[in-house]
Design an enzyme around this catalytic site. Structure first.
Site, PDB file in Angstrom:
ATOM      1  N   ASP A 147      -8.008  -5.765  -6.353  1.00 31.73           N
ATOM      2  CA  ASP A 147      -7.887  -4.540  -5.567  1.00 31.73           C
ATOM      3  C   ASP A 147      -8.275  -3.361  -6.440  1.00 31.73           C
ATOM      4  O   ASP A 147      -7.681  -3.160  -7.506  1.00 31.73           O
ATOM      5  CB  ASP A 147      -6.453  -4.392  -5.068  1.00 31.73           C
ATOM      6  CG  ASP A 147      -6.214  -3.073  -4.347  1.00 31.73           C
ATOM      7  OD1 ASP A 147      -7.182  -2.516  -3.795  1.00 31.73           O
ATOM      8  OD2 ASP A 147      -5.060  -2.609  -4.328  1.00 31.73           O
ATOM      9  N   SER A 162       0.827  -1.193   0.000  1.00 33.73           N
ATOM     10  CA  SER A 162       0.000   0.000   0.000  1.00 33.73           C
ATOM     11  C   SER A 162       0.876   1.264   0.000  1.00 33.73           C
ATOM     12  O   SER A 162       1.701   1.432  -0.888  1.00 33.73           O
ATOM     13  CB  SER A 162      -0.969  -0.044   1.179  1.00 33.73           C
ATOM     14  OG  SER A 162      -1.927   0.965   1.055  1.00 33.73           O
ATOM     15  N   HIS A 174      -6.287  -6.112  -1.864  1.00 29.04           N
ATOM     16  CA  HIS A 174      -5.217  -5.162  -1.553  1.00 29.04           C
ATOM     17  C   HIS A 174      -4.137  -5.768  -0.662  1.00 29.04           C
ATOM     18  O   HIS A 174      -2.951  -5.518  -0.844  1.00 29.04           O
ATOM     19  CB  HIS A 174      -5.848  -3.936  -0.887  1.00 29.04           C
ATOM     20  CG  HIS A 174      -4.939  -2.774  -0.720  1.00 29.04           C
ATOM     21  ND1 HIS A 174      -4.376  -2.116  -1.788  1.00 29.04           N
ATOM     22  CD2 HIS A 174      -4.494  -2.131   0.391  1.00 29.04           C
ATOM     23  CE1 HIS A 174      -3.629  -1.115  -1.343  1.00 29.04           C
ATOM     24  NE2 HIS A 174      -3.672  -1.113  -0.022  1.00 29.04           N
TER      25      HIS A 174
END
Length: 490
Positions: free
Chosen positions: A414, A178, A467
């Protein structure tokens, strides 16, 4: 004779230290037991603080379950910015799986068969200062950014390897996901420059891994609309209209008509879980939100018998900047700052919040009390963070051209950091293809696709993952992770 005996004693102590790495670990850092877990740890665990001026950086270290004297050491960083790396420890690839069914008043911990500590030693670091259990006695330290975070994390590593010198010769990797798409390459760049400058101790950096990481405004910002269309989330008509009005440039709309069409896209996908479009969007019970927003210590049993919590592996969990406001130069609000005190949308953080805010747990983890370090939050609102490193493409090109191996992987469902943008920026570096786009397999099944480039740069997708890839696909994640560390084809 006494001199000779003393000499023999010194030699024996040195031999013992080399045979038993635990003897050189800092006093009091060994984690003996954890509330909620009955049984023996499959390897040694250590935790504590590394102090840098007025900052105290918290780490949790898990020795490899295989061969800690030889296996790689990997630093793990979660993103946010402002989110704790206990995210990865509890919900992704740590040594335990956490169940909400209580054991002696705590969530129950079970051994994780797909822990990344099966093949490597893991350092989970709360960074920057002010995140998780890390804190400073000088609140001005909570004003930070990309470059300062990388510098502090490099200093942490130098001090950590001084505390654990037996690992200085092990292969070392940096990994994260991320917003750690910025943390990882900027830190790797600091470490690489330190190695070139002869900074001691010399870290044996071999490479890095980035999962669903942000990298570049343009590539990441333009990825959502084509991803949403390709996944069947918006119609052909809307896609054609928004493409026509925005001319393929979605990250920085300049015309009102473009903004109107983008609003229609956001409206169409607004109720989906942006971290995994296949999963439902979790909504915390009001009782938990009320508890979380008070200063009363949390207890697992106080959630109430009438609550029906989701099974832990059904939680929806991810850390990243929202698709509506991509990371740009300047101030980057944390999730609580962005959402006026609420935490990350669609996520179930109850287990982590309850466990890590229990004083008995904090004591077992060698974390300072809430009076000193503050309450543990998944993502904090006490830092003021600036994005000041720009695009990561130049960092990736610099590091790979210097011989460091890089694995850039993406869960292909994601929607927050779509794989389409990541695939595009890795291709934009311009390296020659070494391994053409192809499927990769686990137990005879296609687990995603990979594209290998010159200079040991690899792009990888994980089929059906969101994600936080190891959360959704733990078996496949351990497979690609193990193969990468071993230098084998994925």
């Amino acid at each position: 004779m006494r001199v000779f005996n003393s000499f023999i004693l010194i030699i024996l102590i040195q031999i013992a230290l080399s045979c038993n790495p635990a003897l050189s670990a800092p006093d009091g850092s060994l984690v003996a037991k954890l509330p909620g877990f009955n049984g023996s740890f499959p390897s040694k665990h250590y935790s504590g603080y590394v102090t840098i001026n007025e900052k105290k950086f918290y780490y949790y270290f898990v020795e490899s379950e295989r061969n800690p004297s030889k296996d790689p050491v990997v630093l793990w960083l979660n993103g946010g910015p402002g989110c704790s790396s206990f995210d990865g420890f509890i919900y992704e690839h740590g040594p335990f799986n956490f169940a909400k069914e209580p054991h002696d008043g705590f969530p129950t911990l079970h051994l994780n068969p797909y822990s990344w500590s099966k093949v490597s030693s893991m350092i989970y670091l709360d960074s920057p200062s002010g995140v998780g259990f890390s804190y400073s006695t000088n609140e001005t330290d909570y004003i930070t950014g990309d470059l300062k975070t990388a510098s502090d994390s490099h200093t942490f590593l130098l001090k950590w390897f001084e505390l654990y010198p037996e690992y200085q010769n092990n292969p070392f990797y940096i990994a994260g996901e991320s917003y750690a798409g910025i943390y990882v390459p900027t830190l790797a760049y600091e470490v690489a420059n330190g190695i070139d400058a002869g900074v001691k101790p010399v870290l044996n950096l071999k490479g890095y891994l980035v999962g669903n990481g942000i990298a570049d405004n343009v590539f990441d910002g333009n990825a959502l609309v084509p991803f949403a269309h390709g996944m069947g989330l918006i119609s052909d008509e809307l896609f054609e209209a928004v493409n026509s009005e925005c001319n393929g440039g979605y990250y920085n709309p300049t015309s009102q008509n473009c903004k109107i069409k983008l609003d229609k896209v956001h409206e169409a996908i607004g109720d989906l879980n942006i971290y995994n479009i296949l999963e439902p969007c979790y909504h915390a019970p009001a009782s938990f939100i009320q508890l979380k927003n008070t200063n009363v210590p949390l207890s697992f049993r106080r959630l109430g018998e009438t609550e029906r919590p989701l099974p832990v592996r059904k939680r929806i969990f991810g850390r990243a900047w929202p698709y509506r406001a991509l990371v740009r130069d300047g101030h980057v609000p944390t999730w609580p700052q962005l959402l006026s005190g609420e935490n990350v949308p669609c996520t179930d953080e109850e287990v982590a919040d309850i466990w890590l805010n229990n004083e008995a747990v904090r004591k077992a983890l060698h974390a300072d009390s809430a009076d000193l370090a503050g309450r543990w939050d998944l993502c904090t609102d006490r830092i003021y963070f600036n994005h000041d490193a720009g695009s990561m493409i130049k960092y990736h090109k610099n590091l790979t051209s210097r011989g460091y191996r890089a694995l850039i992987y993406s869960g292909d469902h994601d929607m927050c950091v779509p794989f389409t943008g990541t695939e595009a920026w890795t291709r934009s570096i311009g390296y020659k293809t070494i391994d053409e786009w192809r499927p990769w397999y686990v137990k005879g099944q296609v687990s995603g696709f990979t594209h290998g480039y010159d200079y040991n740069l690899t792009f990888l997708t994980i089929k059906g993952a969101g994600h936080t890839v190891p959360e959704y696909k733990p078996l496949e994640s351990l497979e690609f992770y193990s193969r990468f560390l071993a230098g084998a084809n994925i």
